[in-house]
Write a protein that holds these residues in place. Structure first.
Motif, PDB file in Angstrom:
ATOM      1  N   THR A 142      13.720   7.382  11.497  1.00 23.10           N
ATOM      2  CA  THR A 142      13.034   7.019  10.342  1.00 23.10           C
ATOM      3  C   THR A 142      12.257   5.986  10.663  1.00 23.10           C
ATOM      4  O   THR A 142      12.624   5.122  11.220  1.00 23.10           O
ATOM      5  CB  THR A 142      14.150   6.825   9.287  1.00 23.10           C
ATOM      6  N   VAL A 143      11.009   5.866  10.212  1.00 20.65           N
ATOM      7  CA  VAL A 143       9.988   4.859  10.529  1.00 20.65           C
ATOM      8  C   VAL A 143       9.679   4.354   9.109  1.00 20.65           C
ATOM      9  O   VAL A 143       9.601   4.785   8.168  1.00 20.65           O
ATOM     10  CB  VAL A 143       8.843   5.480  11.128  1.00 20.65           C
ATOM     11  N   GLY A 144       9.545   2.833   9.176  1.00 21.01           N
ATOM     12  CA  GLY A 144       9.425   2.174   8.098  1.00 21.01           C
ATOM     13  C   GLY A 144       8.613   0.855   8.391  1.00 21.01           C
ATOM     14  O   GLY A 144       8.623   0.270   9.519  1.00 21.01           O
ATOM     15  N   PRO A 145       8.100   0.358   7.354  1.00 20.53           N
ATOM     16  CA  PRO A 145       7.250  -0.891   7.699  1.00 20.53           C
ATOM     17  C   PRO A 145       8.375  -2.265   7.460  1.00 20.53           C
ATOM     18  O   PRO A 145       9.272  -2.167   6.995  1.00 20.53           O
ATOM     19  CB  PRO A 145       6.274  -1.069   6.300  1.00 20.53           C
ATOM     20  N   LYS A 146       7.707  -3.308   8.401  1.00 15.35           N
ATOM     21  CA  LYS A 146       8.673  -4.628   8.297  1.00 15.35           C
ATOM     22  C   LYS A 146       7.789  -5.522   8.610  1.00 15.35           C
ATOM     23  O   LYS A 146       6.891  -5.837   9.635  1.00 15.35           O
ATOM     24  CB  LYS A 146       9.590  -4.358   9.497  1.00 15.35           C
ATOM     25  N   GLN A 147       7.650  -6.846   7.692  1.00 20.10           N
ATOM     26  CA  GLN A 147       6.840  -7.950   7.789  1.00 20.10           C
ATOM     27  C   GLN A 147       5.448  -7.595   8.053  1.00 20.10           C
ATOM     28  O   GLN A 147       4.760  -8.052   8.759  1.00 20.10           O
ATOM     29  CB  GLN A 147       7.276  -8.566   8.908  1.00 20.10           C
ATOM     30  N   THR A 148       5.075  -6.833   6.912  1.00 18.03           N
ATOM     31  CA  THR A 148       3.622  -6.359   6.692  1.00 18.03           C
ATOM     32  C   THR A 148       2.747  -7.065   5.592  1.00 18.03           C
ATOM     33  O   THR A 148       1.571  -6.743   5.522  1.00 18.03           O
ATOM     34  CB  THR A 148       3.618  -4.915   6.945  1.00 18.03           C
ATOM     35  N   ILE A 149       3.381  -7.980   4.839  1.00 17.44           N
ATOM     36  CA  ILE A 149       2.734  -8.673   3.862  1.00 17.44           C
ATOM     37  C   ILE A 149       2.182  -7.464   2.664  1.00 17.44           C
ATOM     38  O   ILE A 149       1.127  -7.878   2.393  1.00 17.44           O
ATOM     39  CB  ILE A 149       1.701  -9.612   4.335  1.00 17.44           C
ATOM     40  N   GLY A 150       2.766  -6.435   2.698  1.00 14.79           N
ATOM     41  CA  GLY A 150       2.340  -5.739   1.857  1.00 14.79           C
ATOM     42  C   GLY A 150       1.138  -4.697   2.339  1.00 14.79           C
ATOM     43  O   GLY A 150       0.792  -4.010   1.424  1.00 14.79           O
ATOM     44  N   ARG A 151       0.777  -5.049   3.504  1.00 16.60           N
ATOM     45  CA  ARG A 151      -0.278  -4.079   3.999  1.00 16.60           C
ATOM     46  C   ARG A 151       0.060  -2.613   4.664  1.00 16.60           C
ATOM     47  O   ARG A 151       1.406  -2.347   4.930  1.00 16.60           O
ATOM     48  CB  ARG A 151      -0.815  -4.946   5.312  1.00 16.60           C
ATOM     49  N   THR A 152      -0.659  -1.720   4.666  1.00 24.71           N
ATOM     50  CA  THR A 152      -0.170  -0.403   4.833  1.00 24.71           C
ATOM     51  C   THR A 152      -0.276  -0.078   6.316  1.00 24.71           C
ATOM     52  O   THR A 152      -1.402  -0.504   6.868  1.00 24.71           O
ATOM     53  CB  THR A 152      -1.196   0.595   4.113  1.00 24.71           C
ATOM     54  N   VAL A 153       0.577   0.589   6.990  1.00 26.74           N
ATOM     55  CA  VAL A 153       0.853   0.783   8.118  1.00 26.74           C
ATOM     56  C   VAL A 153       0.198   2.280   8.455  1.00 26.74           C
ATOM     57  O   VAL A 153       0.623   3.149   7.698  1.00 26.74           O
ATOM     58  CB  VAL A 153       2.045   0.934   8.799  1.00 26.74           C
ATOM     59  N   GLU A 154      -0.731   2.332   9.245  1.00 23.48           N
ATOM     60  CA  GLU A 154      -1.638   3.585   9.351  1.00 23.48           C
ATOM     61  C   GLU A 154      -1.606   4.023  10.956  1.00 23.48           C
ATOM     62  O   GLU A 154      -1.269   3.262  11.647  1.00 23.48           O
ATOM     63  CB  GLU A 154      -3.085   3.360   8.782  1.00 23.48           C
TER      64      GLU A 154
ATOM     65  N   ARG B 231      -0.133   7.682   7.852  1.00 22.24           N
ATOM     66  CA  ARG B 231       0.182   6.695   6.980  1.00 22.24           C
ATOM     67  C   ARG B 231       1.564   6.645   6.466  1.00 22.24           C
ATOM     68  O   ARG B 231       1.982   7.564   6.020  1.00 22.24           O
ATOM     69  CB  ARG B 231      -0.937   6.515   5.954  1.00 22.24           C
ATOM     70  N   ILE B 232       2.320   5.525   6.486  1.00 25.39           N
ATOM     71  CA  ILE B 232       3.501   5.300   5.895  1.00 25.39           C
ATOM     72  C   ILE B 232       3.708   5.045   4.690  1.00 25.39           C
ATOM     73  O   ILE B 232       3.050   4.213   3.804  1.00 25.39           O
ATOM     74  CB  ILE B 232       4.312   4.108   6.810  1.00 25.39           C
ATOM     75  N   ASP B 233       4.318   6.017   3.834  1.00 23.90           N
ATOM     76  CA  ASP B 233       4.646   6.016   2.442  1.00 23.90           C
ATOM     77  C   ASP B 233       5.930   5.293   2.260  1.00 23.90           C
ATOM     78  O   ASP B 233       6.936   5.847   2.471  1.00 23.90           O
ATOM     79  CB  ASP B 233       4.293   7.275   1.751  1.00 23.90           C
ATOM     80  N   VAL B 234       5.611   4.034   1.650  1.00 24.84           N
ATOM     81  CA  VAL B 234       6.862   3.162   1.409  1.00 24.84           C
ATOM     82  C   VAL B 234       7.916   3.700   0.589  1.00 24.84           C
ATOM     83  O   VAL B 234       9.165   3.777   0.525  1.00 24.84           O
ATOM     84  CB  VAL B 234       6.580   1.709   0.776  1.00 24.84           C
ATOM     85  N   SER B 235       7.531   4.576  -0.761  1.00 28.48           N
ATOM     86  CA  SER B 235       8.412   5.150  -1.526  1.00 28.48           C
ATOM     87  C   SER B 235       9.028   6.418  -1.100  1.00 28.48           C
ATOM     88  O   SER B 235      10.230   6.547  -1.436  1.00 28.48           O
ATOM     89  CB  SER B 235       7.484   5.798  -2.656  1.00 28.48           C
TER      90      SER B 235
ATOM     91  N   LYS C 238       2.876   3.733  18.199  1.00 32.95           N
ATOM     92  CA  LYS C 238       1.451   3.155  18.119  1.00 32.95           C
ATOM     93  C   LYS C 238       1.197   3.205  16.582  1.00 32.95           C
ATOM     94  O   LYS C 238       1.828   4.155  15.862  1.00 32.95           O
ATOM     95  CB  LYS C 238       0.451   4.306  18.817  1.00 32.95           C
ATOM     96  N   PHE C 239       0.444   2.301  16.292  1.00 31.01           N
ATOM     97  CA  PHE C 239       0.130   2.019  14.685  1.00 31.01           C
ATOM     98  C   PHE C 239      -1.073   1.122  14.531  1.00 31.01           C
ATOM     99  O   PHE C 239      -1.233   0.243  15.605  1.00 31.01           O
ATOM    100  CB  PHE C 239       1.471   1.387  14.099  1.00 31.01           C
ATOM    101  N   THR C 240      -1.627   1.138  13.387  1.00 31.03           N
ATOM    102  CA  THR C 240      -2.715   0.275  13.052  1.00 31.03           C
ATOM    103  C   THR C 240      -2.628  -0.482  11.619  1.00 31.03           C
ATOM    104  O   THR C 240      -1.659   0.362  10.885  1.00 31.03           O
ATOM    105  CB  THR C 240      -3.954   0.849  13.016  1.00 31.03           C
TER     106      THR C 240
END
Length: 413
Positions: A290-302, A341-345, A371-373
């Motif tokens: 499972t992949v998720g965002p962490k400390q991205t200040i609300g920015r989308t991980v693509e 793109r990671i969908d947070v929902s 890898k991510f942007t």
């Protein structure tokens, strides 16, 4: 300084050579090939090889080795930087630097090398100056040169060569005056099984696209310049002012350039922007990611891509993902999951069965390469404060873009 340059392809063939002071026999490359046989990965090749009468200094880019031959001791980093500048110039002229493109443009390549190195010493290495001396190739110019027998070399000296600023030509004029800056940071990190950071650092650089009329004098300041542990500047930057005021003061070249590159090694300021929850059990043949965002200040991980080089005992993978697509190469044993793109929902998940060969020895668990942007975010927190221009009266349009990318980002399973 540099006597000869040899370009070697991935098959180990010298397909191009250029000599300046005197001809060095191609057999000198045998010392290079001897070292190459000792290493498995091209990136592990030693950059400096000492032969009885020569020094071989090389870089590996675009699946090719660029080998400079020197007969006397020289600063190695100076030669390495020049070789990188050669490849960057080829990229700029031909959009990319490959063996086939170099062969197609032999004449232009030799003309460029003649201008970039004079009697073995670097001369004109700025792209905008070189483009005035040697016109970039295009279809119409190639046909015209073939018919008329002319070359791409200009008959007149570039005006910039006669100015006080060697990297900028005089008399530059634009209808729209613009200055764009891209702050790009690459995160190198190693995360252990529990999610703790073993190692983290940031390699960053600031690329510019500057289209300003006249001879503008720019100053660029940062909100937090003390973040930098190590910096490297374009020759246009006034280093003394940076040392005293931590301000970038420079007269820029015309067009695209890399203004500075920097390194941030303090782990306390390196925020890890992504996490991977993982479970891999070879005995049960189960895999769950499972992949998720962490400390991205609300920015989308693509542009997220997860790669796992599986052990040799794994013969096949039968998996299901709720986002993106996966592939498994049975020859290289590489499992690749293109998440996008990671969908947070609804966090991306990959799970299923891993088939192992019966009776094969279980090896150590593999590592996960990610890898991510992330657009509009500098992971270090670096912020450009302001850009001021002196010496010209017009008001330019200014823009700054922040990008965070994954460098060598590994997670241990």
């Amino acid at each position: 300084m540099i006597h000869s340059l040899f370009i070697i392809n991935s098959s180990g063939d010298v397909f191009m050579e250029k000599h300046w002071k005197s001809v060095v026999s191609r057999s000198v490359c045998d010392y290079f090939f001897d070292e190459q046989r000792k290493v498995g990965n091209p990136d592990d090749m030693p950059p400096i090889i000492t032969a009885p009468h020569h020094y071989l200094i090389s870089i590996h880019r675009s699946s090719m080795f660029f080998v400079a031959v020197c007969t006397t001791e020289v600063p190695p980093l100076f030669v390495i930087e020049f070789l990188h500048r050669v490849v960057d110039t080829f990229d700029d002229y031909f959009t990319e630097c490959t063996e086939s493109i170099i062969k197609e443009n032999y004449v232009v390549v030799y003309e460029l090398l003649d201008e970039m190195l004079d009697n073995g010493f670097p001369l004109a290495t700025e792209s905008n100056i070189l483009k005035e001396l040697i016109k970039p190739p295009n279809l119409l110019r190639t046909i015209a040169n073939t018919v008329t027998g002319k070359s791409n070399v200009s008959a007149t000296l570039p005006s910039g060569q006669l100015s006080n600023v060697p990297w900028r030509r005089t008399g530059v004029k634009y209808t729209n005056n613009e200055a764009y800056f891209d702050v790009v940071e690459e995160v190198d990190a190693i995360i252990d099984r529990s999610g703790s950071t073993v190692f983290a650092e940031i390699q960053g650089y600031i690329d510019c696209c500057i289209k300003l009329s006249g001879m503008p004098d720019l100053t660029l300041s940062f909100m937090n310049p003390r973040l930098f542990d190590d910096v490297s500047f374009h020759p246009c930057v006034r280093f003394k002012r940076w040392e005293t005021e931590r301000i970038l003061s420079f007269i820029p070249p015309d067009g695209n350039m890399r203004l500075m590159s920097y390194h941030i090694g303090s782990q306390r300021v390196v925020a890890i922007p992504i996490y991977v929850r993982h479970h891999l059990n070879f005995k049960e043949g189960r895999l769950d990611l499972t992949v998720g965002p962490k400390q991205t200040i609300g920015r989308t991980v693509e542009n997220v891509v997860v790669e796992i080089p599986m052990p040799k005992c794994v013969s096949n993978c039968s998996l299901v993902c709720n986002q993106g697509k996966y592939s498994f190469d049975p020859v290289s044993r590489l499992l690749s999951w293109d998440v996008g793109r990671i969908d947070v929902s609804k966090l991306p998940n990959l799970q299923g069965m891993v088939t192992c060969q019966s009776g094969s020895a279980m090896e150590s668990k593999p590592t996960i390469n990610v890898k991510f942007t992330i657009n509009q975010m500098a992971v270090s927190g670096l912020k450009v404060n302001r850009l001021d221009m002196y010496g010209e009266k017009y008001k330019p349009f200014k823009g700054v873009k922040y990008i965070t990318k994954a460098g060598k980002f590994q997670i241990r399973m």
